[in-house]
Design an enzyme around this catalytic site. Structure first.
Site, PDB file in Angstrom:
ATOM      1  N   HIS A 202      -3.473  -5.924   1.214  1.00 15.24           N
ATOM      2  CA  HIS A 202      -2.358  -5.878   2.549  1.00 15.24           C
ATOM      3  C   HIS A 202      -2.902  -7.360   3.110  1.00 15.24           C
ATOM      4  O   HIS A 202      -3.622  -8.082   3.611  1.00 15.24           O
ATOM      5  CB  HIS A 202      -3.662  -4.341   3.474  1.00 15.24           C
ATOM      6  CG  HIS A 202      -3.362  -3.361   3.626  1.00 15.24           C
ATOM      7  ND1 HIS A 202      -2.725  -3.331   4.006  1.00 15.24           N
ATOM      8  CD2 HIS A 202      -3.910  -2.865   2.776  1.00 15.24           C
ATOM      9  CE1 HIS A 202      -2.489  -1.672   3.950  1.00 15.24           C
ATOM     10  NE2 HIS A 202      -3.408  -0.811   3.226  1.00 15.24           N
TER      11      HIS A 202
ATOM     12  N   CYS B 166       1.058  -1.460  -0.077  1.00 11.02           N
ATOM     13  CA  CYS B 166       0.029   0.083   0.188  1.00 11.02           C
ATOM     14  C   CYS B 166       0.777   1.472   0.033  1.00 11.02           C
ATOM     15  O   CYS B 166       1.435   1.962  -1.898  1.00 11.02           O
ATOM     16  CB  CYS B 166      -1.044   0.357   1.341  1.00 11.02           C
ATOM     17  SG  CYS B 166      -2.468   1.055   1.478  1.00 11.02           S
TER      18      CYS B 166
ATOM     19  N   GLU C 134      -0.749  -8.628   5.141  1.00  6.83           N
ATOM     20  CA  GLU C 134      -0.321  -8.711   6.554  1.00  6.83           C
ATOM     21  C   GLU C 134      -1.667  -8.332   7.180  1.00  6.83           C
ATOM     22  O   GLU C 134      -2.282  -9.119   8.399  1.00  6.83           O
ATOM     23  CB  GLU C 134       0.235  -7.527   6.967  1.00  6.83           C
ATOM     24  CG  GLU C 134      -0.399  -6.044   7.765  1.00  6.83           C
ATOM     25  CD  GLU C 134      -0.879  -5.444   6.492  1.00  6.83           C
ATOM     26  OE1 GLU C 134      -0.480  -6.364   4.862  1.00  6.83           O
ATOM     27  OE2 GLU C 134      -0.525  -4.426   5.981  1.00  6.83           O
TER      28      GLU C 134
END
Lengths: 231, 40
Positions: A198, A90, A200
């Site tokens: 994302h 990002c 994560e």
């Protein structure tokens, strides 16, 4: 010999807000995750670097345009130049593009609105340090949350990237107006990758998807191999 | 942009660097430099 935990640094910029998520996810995937402050001029001994999501230095002018001049980014550029693995997520992707470490640029979403939801992605290549755990053409579900994630390259640049297989992930649905639905790219040498989604935030089924772990665990695997090679 | 210590040629060179590295992203933005000397 026990399998060592590779050392993966997460750069913390003023405005980063996914840095702790990245540290948590990497640790859950058996890495030693180390926070590195943006003002550091030298990186500690690392096997890979992650530039996390969020914001950086207010993102004035364009996202990532100021952060690319941070002291840590000079060290990250040297690390990448020497073949080190670098993953930008990002805002991290935006910084890598502004730094010239990745091709293209991230513009405001075509809708001019923030988009925050799970999206479907298609894996274009699995022979990279970032996607080795994925299957060819595998569909992944990973969340995005960005206002400026519309990846752009002019037709000549896009054709060059396509010819060199530098497009790694594509959206499987309309998300932000990216050229040819590009969601993630690698550099020419294949050691630097950026993506808008994302991973994560998708490492545990409790969070709705564990598909992000395929990307991050691929990075941990590759970092571990490099760590073992330098012992 | 005001520059104190530059000749017109130096100013232009500095401004080009500023534009290429920060003020514009040449992939999506263009720029034009007009140098104007102050009367001092």
């Amino acid at each position: 010999v026990t399998s060592p935990r590779p050392r993966i640094g997460v750069i913390q910029f003023p405005g980063s807000n996914d840095d702790r998520d990245a540290l948590w996810a990497l640790a859950a995937l058996e890495a030693d995750a180390i926070a590195v402050w943006h003002a550091e001029t030298d990186l500690p001994d690392l096997d890979a670097v992650v530039l996390p999501g969020g914001f950086s230095y207010g993102d004035y002018l364009r996202c990532g345009a100021i952060a690319r001049f941070s002291p840590a980014m000079a060290a990250v550029a040297s690390f990448a130049e020497a073949g080190g693995l670098v993953l930008g997520i990002c805002n991290g992707f935006q910084i890598l593009c502004e730094a010239g470490l990745l091709p293209g640029v991230l513009r405001p979403n075509e809708s001019l609105t923030f988009v925050c939801r799970d999206v479907r992605l298609r894996v274009e290549r699995t022979d990279t340090p970032f996607t080795a755990r994925c299957a060819e053409n595998q569909q992944l579900v990973i969340p995005v949350k960005h206002g400026e994630g519309c990846w752009f390259a002019d037709p000549d640049l896009y054709d060059e990237l396509e010819a060199r297989d530098q497009i790694i992930l594509r959206y499987d649905e309309a998300v932000n107006g990216s050229v040819h639905e590009v969601a993630g790219v690698v550099n020419e040498d294949g050691n630097v990758m950026g993506l808008m989604p994302h991973p994560e935030h998708a490492v545990d089924p409790l969070l709705g998807s564990a598909d992000g772990a395929l990307i991050l665990a691929s990075l941990v695997d590759a970092a571990r191999e490099r760590s073992a090679a330098t012992v | 942009v005001d520059l104190d210590d530059a000749s017109p040629a130096q100013a232009r060179a500095k401004l080009e660097r500023m534009c290429e590295q920060l003020l514009a992203n040449p992939l999506i933005e263009s720029y034009e430099i007009v140098v104007r000397e102050s009367g001092a």
